[in-house]
Design an enzyme around this catalytic site. Structure first.
Site, PDB file in Angstrom:
ATOM      1  N   ASP A  64       0.087   4.246   1.968  1.00 22.71           N
ATOM      2  CA  ASP A  64      -1.021   4.222   0.731  1.00 22.71           C
ATOM      3  C   ASP A  64      -0.064   3.509  -0.454  1.00 22.71           C
ATOM      4  O   ASP A  64      -0.628   2.683  -1.401  1.00 22.71           O
ATOM      5  CB  ASP A  64      -1.115   5.584   0.333  1.00 22.71           C
ATOM      6  CG  ASP A  64      -1.724   6.338   1.585  1.00 22.71           C
ATOM      7  OD1 ASP A  64      -2.805   5.770   2.085  1.00 22.71           O
ATOM      8  OD2 ASP A  64      -1.530   7.494   2.035  1.00 22.71           O
TER       9      ASP A  64
ATOM     10  N   HIS B 143      -2.763  12.876   1.798  1.00 29.14           N
ATOM     11  CA  HIS B 143      -3.178  11.411   2.745  1.00 29.14           C
ATOM     12  C   HIS B 143      -4.717  11.576   3.111  1.00 29.14           C
ATOM     13  O   HIS B 143      -4.904  11.882   4.226  1.00 29.14           O
ATOM     14  CB  HIS B 143      -2.378  11.298   3.638  1.00 29.14           C
ATOM     15  CG  HIS B 143      -2.693  10.106   4.608  1.00 29.14           C
ATOM     16  ND1 HIS B 143      -2.690   8.616   3.901  1.00 29.14           N
ATOM     17  CD2 HIS B 143      -3.133   9.854   5.650  1.00 29.14           C
ATOM     18  CE1 HIS B 143      -2.944   7.912   4.753  1.00 29.14           C
ATOM     19  NE2 HIS B 143      -3.319   8.508   5.842  1.00 29.14           N
TER      20      HIS B 143
END
Lengths: 441, 441
Positions: free
Chosen positions: B253, B281
């Site tokens: 990410d 996440h």
């Protein structure tokens, strides 16, 4: 069985080729025209083959200095469109000059391992900026965009440009290295001659494209099978590029051979050296245990089991790919990619004193008595400049010579079978038996 | 929808778990016993889970000195059985001490990229010998053998041992690093609570196994999703290992966020720094553009488009995986593997002055006011010893705090949903919405 190839006037190189027992009816000049037309369609706009994920109006005024001519960066992908002007002076002064690496079959599994290895700096070194030119097909183009996106997401500092496309005349532009991985797998019921022809057509066209647009000293590694004959076809279609620059990958065979000798001898694989694979990347390949060494000693002084060396060993190496497919459910992409990286590293770093590596190269001028004008795997050394020389102090015995001769005969037959693609006239296919390695097509 | 998990006395952790609205009827002590029994079946012979491809009678008298006790090398694979005695004095004197890296989900696609990166020396350095302990499942065991065979064929000089198995109590033995990638994908019709439970069970058991047999200072990176809560479950089941040692991977990410900011600003991605991913996440993750910098300047001074930053940017980062699946036909294994390598490198090399990286870590003692006793992605720095400290000079505004609070709420809900796996009693699932990232389960 004798088969002669006749090529229909195909409008696409993906079209299957009819094979029957008659003479090849189309001259190579005519073929060349047809092929050129296939690869450079006048109707296909440039934008359809080269993609940049960022439209110029989506981007704010950049901080970094941009290239003066905005069009000069059109043929790139995503984040790589916005950043480095590869031709700018500052780049070439303060860094090594960026090298252009072209890869065909770039959306496939081998490439999916290889591209990330190349981009990480592992192969060419931590101070070598890289531009990637990725060739896919119309069918694989979306997957290729996915690969480019993943390359973006990795933030590799050395990866300065990614270009994707389906036209080798665009993608191979200025290539310093061409790693030709793409090939058609054999379809159900396809004869080996058919596979030779269909992949040979691809490699003929890619040879022409390299000849037209690549760096004049481009180094070419052919991975797509049948790789020796594909490499021969490729070099014959690229007369401007030195024939010496073309390689057929036999490094995975070499690595596997070293591992099998290590296993048999009970030593770690780093103790095995001087391993040659002779000949064709097929089941006629010859892993040479006569010249190989274990802990610096001739293999035969360490492994006394001559029957295993003559039968078990070679079979182990040849069948490794098939065993892996059975275990793993697909072919060995990761270790193939590692062996391609090894093959490149062997050409760009000096070979350790006294050792050598194997690669399929053009036979003309070889000291071993192997037929001229083939691509044949032989022992080589490099001083790290991208070039190589053949190793001279090699010994032969009857067993080794006999097996080399068999692989040579196979490559001569393959060559006759693709004569229409090498500019040598009428193809005549008389392949003795099916010797393709499983899963490596 | 509220769901409470009841665990049946499953004989295998692959068995699906019934979920309905009643209390959890099995105590955690009982659960622990059941799980232990599942993973350490007395009826399964050792040879069934640990494989060596070379029988001792196939091997000739070795040249290298072998370990005195032949049984000591039984738990290895193929060529790695015959070579290095990892405990030998000579090894530890002349080289860095070999590190043991355990990887779960080792037959999967992410591992297929990661293992070859680790073995090449790219992550831990060219002077760091490595032993790999690869955990698969009964279903994937043959594929795992294939992976080990490919590792053999690569001749990586630093890879000294490969061990494969399906019992974490054997495979995690002496692990210095545990990279936990294996997780069940969500089946058709499976609720998120069901996924949390089924993967939570795996991570509870792997936590117990690490606690029992790994190095007491093992560093654990959880990749299998939902990774934050899996990491929390894992650390709760491993009380002997410092909670600080457990990480949930948010590095992909972070990398994607940097790339998207670079794209928007028209700079190369190496100009983006100080990027934090806060929280889970999942789609509630918070890519922090308030503290991030471009060319050393606050992002907002470079990208003036506030609407894009607040809406477009975060969405771009969250949806990247889904876009990739659409293009590429499968999830992003290569860039995930690169981000795992990045996450490890961030812990074993000093963080560049003034910069930081993101990783999901245990919140207890955090200076940001985030709820204690969660695994939450936060900005960290390391001096390269495998440990980290939280970054202090962070600024917050209402927008950032509000979004962090939302991700915190989600993780608190996930935690309530797996209370039966963390030893905190009765699970109660009240997950607000489905926030799993596509294709990253």
């Amino acid at each position: 069985m004798a088969v002669v190839a006749e090529l229909s006037s195909s409008s696409s190189y993906t079209k299957s080729t009819r094979l029957h027992s008659s003479q090849c009816s189309i001259s190579s000049t005519h073929l060349s025209y047809l092929r050129r037309r296939t690869f450079r369609p006048v109707t296909r706009p440039r934008a359809a083959t080269i993609t940049c994920s960022v439209a110029s109006d989506q981007v704010q005024a950049p901080i970094a200095i941009q290239a003066a001519d905005p069009n000069s960066k059109n043929d790139c992908y995503g984040v790589f469109c916005l950043t480095y002007d590869l031709k700018a002076e500052e780049e070439t002064k303060s860094w090594k000059k960026t090298i252009n690496i072209a890869v065909s079959g770039a959306a496939g599994m081998i490439s999916n391992h290889l591209l990330f290895k190349l981009a990480s700096g592992e192969v060419f070194g931590a101070d070598q900026p890289i531009a990637m030119k990725l060739l896919g097909s119309e069918r694989s183009f979306e997957a290729l965009e996915g690969v480019a996106m993943e390359l973006e997401d990795c933030l590799f500092p050395l990866l300065r440009e990614v270009k994707i496309g389906i036209n080798p005349y665009e993608v191979f532009q200025d290539a310093d290295w061409a790693l030709l991985i793409g090939a058609k797998p054999r379809g159900p019921g396809m004869e080996r001659a058919g596979l030779l022809d269909i992949n040979g057509q691809i490699y003929a066209e890619q040879g022409k494209a390299l000849n037209a647009v690549a760096s004049p000293n481009v180094k070419v590694i052919v991975v797509g099978n049948p790789c020796n004959t594909n490499a021969l076809i490729c070099l014959k279609n690229a007369p401007k590029i030195p024939a010496k620059n073309f390689h057929a990958l036999t490094r995975l065979d070499e690595n596997r051979a070293k591992c099998q000798l290590a296993l048999k001898a009970g030593v770690f694989y780093d103790k095995v050296s001087n391993m040659t694979i002779w000949g064709n990347h097929s089941t006629t390949q010859v892993p040479d245990f006569l010249n190989a060494r274990i802990n610096g000693l001739p293999v035969k002084e360490v492994i006394k089991d001559q029957k295993w060396l003559e039968e078990g060993f070679t079979e182990k190496v040849q069948k490794r790919g098939g065993v892996l497919i059975k275990k793993w459910g697909r072919s060995s992409a990761a270790s193939t990619a590692v062996s391609i990286a090894d093959a490149i590293k062997s050409l760009v770093t000096p070979t350790p004193e006294g050792d050598w590596f194997s690669t399929g190269v053009y036979t003309t001028g070889n000291p071993y008595g192997i037929a001229e004008d083939l691509v044949f795997s032989m022992p080589c050394r490099s001083n790290g400049d991208g070039d190589y020389e053949l190793v001279k102090d090699i010994i032969f015995d009857d067993y080794l010579l006999q097996r080399i001769t068999k692989s040579e005969a196979e490559l001569l037959a393959e060559k006759r079978c693709v004569a229409h693609l090498t500019g040598e006239g009428v193809a005549f296919c008389d392949l003795p038996e099916d010797t393709m390695l499983p899963g490596e097509m």
